[in-house]
Enzyme design. Structure first.
Site, PDB file in Angstrom:
ATOM      1  N   LYS A 181     -11.056   4.199  38.809  1.00  0.00           N
ATOM      2  CA  LYS A 181     -11.208   3.812  37.403  1.00  0.00           C
ATOM      3  C   LYS A 181     -10.678   2.391  37.254  1.00  0.00           C
ATOM      4  CE  LYS A 181     -11.244   8.153  34.840  1.00  0.00           C
ATOM      5  NZ  LYS A 181     -10.544   9.019  33.880  1.00  0.00           N
ATOM      6  N   GLU A 233       3.296  12.068  35.793  1.00  0.00           N
ATOM      7  CA  GLU A 233       1.973  12.357  36.374  1.00  0.00           C
ATOM      8  C   GLU A 233       2.109  13.301  37.583  1.00  0.00           C
ATOM      9  OE1 GLU A 233      -0.818  11.499  34.981  1.00  0.00           O
ATOM     10  OE2 GLU A 233      -0.284   9.811  33.675  1.00  0.00           O
ATOM     11  N   LYS A 272      -4.844  14.087  43.767  1.00  0.00           N
ATOM     12  CA  LYS A 272      -5.795  13.190  43.096  1.00  0.00           C
ATOM     13  C   LYS A 272      -7.074  13.049  43.926  1.00  0.00           C
ATOM     14  CE  LYS A 272      -6.853   9.803  40.036  1.00  0.00           C
ATOM     15  NZ  LYS A 272      -6.336   8.819  39.110  1.00  0.00           N
ATOM     16  N   GLU A 313     -16.093  11.890  36.424  1.00  0.00           N
ATOM     17  CA  GLU A 313     -15.542  12.710  35.338  1.00  0.00           C
ATOM     18  C   GLU A 313     -16.614  13.420  34.521  1.00  0.00           C
ATOM     19  OE1 GLU A 313     -12.026  11.018  33.435  1.00  0.00           O
ATOM     20  OE2 GLU A 313     -12.421  12.252  31.684  1.00  0.00           O
ATOM     21  N   HIS A 331      -2.790  14.089  28.076  1.00  0.00           N
ATOM     22  CA  HIS A 331      -3.160  12.720  27.715  1.00  0.00           C
ATOM     23  C   HIS A 331      -3.808  12.608  26.337  1.00  0.00           C
ATOM     24  CE1 HIS A 331      -2.150  12.016  31.854  1.00  0.00           C
ATOM     25  NE2 HIS A 331      -2.426  10.732  31.764  1.00  0.00           N
ATOM     26  N   HIS A 375      -1.948   9.873  24.702  1.00  0.00           N
ATOM     27  CA  HIS A 375      -2.581   8.589  24.362  1.00  0.00           C
ATOM     28  C   HIS A 375      -2.472   8.317  22.867  1.00  0.00           C
ATOM     29  CE1 HIS A 375      -5.360   8.185  28.123  1.00  0.00           C
ATOM     30  NE2 HIS A 375      -4.210   7.561  28.293  1.00  0.00           N
TER      31      HIS A 375
HETATM   32  N1  GLY Z   1      -5.872   8.862  35.425  1.00  0.00           N
HETATM   33  C1  GLY Z   1      -6.904   9.804  35.229  1.00  0.00           C
HETATM   34  C2  GLY Z   1      -8.043   9.641  36.165  1.00  0.00           C
HETATM   35  O1  GLY Z   1      -7.968   8.869  37.102  1.00  0.00           O
HETATM   36  O2  GLY Z   1      -9.050  10.287  35.979  1.00  0.00           O
END
Ligand code: GLY
Length: 375
Positions: free
Chosen positions: A145, A187, A233, A243, A254, A258
């Site tokens: 991202k 995280e 991850k 996503e 989040h 956020h």
């Molecule tokens: N930080 C969330 C993602 O990389 O999708």
């Protein structure tokens, strides 16, 4: 020394090499990259000073090429259209070709910006991330991202662009302020709750040591925790790079997190503290909907309390404004807020059935837990 060599495979058979180790930047650059005619290192002046790390000497000894340092302002303001354009002007003034490389040396702000520049410059030049914060090592710098902010919101302009190499040097974390470590650590707790029960248990069992954030004295423990987090991850991103489904689980905590960050203008509370608040709120909502047992929810509240995340001043939360911000979130689909809710330790679902009154109730509930639960 490189202690773990990992990789992340994504679309178009692209493979990102990921190294984890200690004082491993030069070794990783030398052994895992091909030469480029020019290398542009993007970083921030305060970081170069605080880390005491001479990244340019290391890059120059790894590459026999033209190496250029591009410094951007500290903080989130660097992720602006103006800074993006200035960086590109600098790069084009020097001259750039497709085989050249951009290295992002910094926290998530730097790696997001460096990634967006690399993905758009000449339609894509080679990107290497060297994350220098815990948050960036376990999350922001991995997964492709990239982005900058727009006056309408954070990260609204960006791309998915996988780095060629990500170097995670644990030794470099030693200069982080404790609050910055704590922010990134939220995280890691998130990975435990969404998909890794063993990690969650480890974080509770070793809390007395972990909370010191002594990356040198407790090197092996940190190597284990950071590597497990990166593997979590990698698993999610390899399943769902863009996503469209599974990757949404990384947004646990989040949606409200956020919202809190935006409500306070992004400079009052660090990201991880807002995410911790959001994870607590989402857990309360899951209890109310009978999705998770009270015992498991209590374990989640406990870990957030043990790691001392109760920093957000609840009196100052303007609830209507928070709801309006949440409604504009990127995670809203077909006008419904998509909430990630825990069902077990290590398991979550994405629910479209969270109402505004659920959110308000969860915020009102939080104070009692952040002040009342002991380990
Ligand atoms: N930080 C969330 C993602 O990389 O999708």
């Amino acid at each position: 020394m490189i202690l773990h060599n990992l990789s992340l495979s994504s679309g178009n058979r692209h493979k990102t090499a990921i190294t984890v180790g200690s004082k491993c930047i030069e070794e990783s650059l030398t052994s895992l990259t091909t030469q480029s005619k020019r290398v542009f290192v993007l970083s921030q002046e305060s970081l170069l000073k605080d880390s005491g790390y001479d990244i340019m000497s290391v890059v120059k000894s790894a590459y026999h090429s033209d190496c250029h340092l591009i410094l951007v302002a500290d903080g989130e303001s660097a992720k602006s259209m103006t800074t993006y354009t200035q960086c590109l002007n600098h790069i084009f003034d020097i001259g750039v070709e497709r085989g050249d490389t951009i290295i992002g040396f910094g926290g998530g702000v730097v790696t997001d910006l460096a990634g967006f520049i690399a993905s758009t410059c000449l339609r894509g030049i080679k990107l290497i991330n060297i994350p220098t914060t815990l948050l960036a090592q376990v999350d922001a710098a991995i997964g492709g991202k990239t982005g900058i902010n727009h006056p309408s919101g954070k990260n609204l302009i960006g791309s998915f662009y996988q780095p060629h190499l990500i170097i995670n040097d644990i030794a470099i974390l030693a200069s982080l302020p404790k609050e910055e470590s704590q922010s990134g650590f939220a995280e890691i707790i998130k990975y435990g709750i969404i998909q890794d029960r063993d990690l969650f248990d480890l974080l509770l069992a070793e809390a007395n040591t972990i909370i010191k954030f002594d990356y040198i004295a407790d090197h092996d423990l940190w190597l284990n925790i950071i590597t497990k987090s990166i593997k979590n991850k990698i698993y999610v991103v390899e399943e769902d790079e863009k996503e469209s489904s599974l990757r949404a689980i990384l947004n646990f905590g989040h949606t409200i997190g956020h919202g809190i960050e935006a409500l306070f203008g992004y400079n009052m509370y660090k990201h991880g503290f807002c995410v911790a608040f959001g994870m607590c709120a989402a857990t309360y909502i899951a209890v109310k909907k009978s999705l998770i047992s009270q015992d498991m929810a209590t374990a989640i509240y406990r870990i957030l309390n043990v790691y001392d995340y109760h920093r957000i001043s609840l009196d100052s939360i303007h609830k209507d404004r928070l709801l309006a911000i949440i409604a504009r979130d990127k995670k809203v689909k077909d006008s419904k807020i998509r909430f990630v809710l825990p069902t077990h330790i290590g398991k979550v679902i994405v629910s479209p059935d969270v109402s505004e009154s659920d959110i308000i109730a969860s915020i009102e509930f939080i104070e009692s837990f952040f002040t009342g639960v002991t380990p």
